[in-house]
Design a protein around this motif. Sequence first.
Motif, short mmCIF file in Angstrom:
data_model
loop_
_atom_site.label_atom_id
_atom_site.label_comp_id
_atom_site.label_asym_id
_atom_site.label_seq_id
_atom_site.Cartn_x
_atom_site.Cartn_y
_atom_site.Cartn_z
N ALA A 1 0.85 -1.19 0.00
CA ALA A 1 0.00 0.00 0.00
C ALA A 1 0.89 1.24 0.00
O ALA A 1 1.99 1.24 0.55
CB ALA A 1 -0.91 0.00 1.21
N ILE B 1 -3.31 3.38 0.48
CA ILE B 1 -4.09 2.90 -0.67
C ILE B 1 -3.46 1.61 -1.18
O ILE B 1 -2.29 1.61 -1.57
CB ILE B 1 -4.13 3.96 -1.78
N PRO B 2 -4.22 0.50 -1.17
CA PRO B 2 -3.65 -0.77 -1.64
C PRO B 2 -3.22 -0.67 -3.11
O PRO B 2 -3.88 -0.05 -3.93
CB PRO B 2 -4.80 -1.77 -1.50
N ASN B 3 -2.11 -1.31 -3.40
CA ASN B 3 -1.61 -1.40 -4.77
C ASN B 3 -2.46 -2.44 -5.51
O ASN B 3 -2.41 -3.62 -5.19
CB ASN B 3 -0.14 -1.81 -4.76
#
Length: 70
Positions: free
Chosen positions: A41, A45-47
């Motif tokens: 992340a 925000i998660p990849n």
Amino acid sequence: MDNLAIAARHFDEDDVRLTLVDGGTVKGAELKLSKLLRVEAYDGIPNPDDLFPNMAEWLRGQLESKMIEP
């Protein structure tokens, strides 16, 4: 996956019910499939390039183990 999650978040718990093969039922809040996944992340925000393959692998495992059916 996105469309399913978006649609499901509006379900009222009383509207969700699964009928099991043995005749039992699972209702609303009783229904939960989960697993902790470690994903990259950035700023919280998660990849997506890491997240979605991990989610897909977990879901395939659930299908292969017959935990869920298509």
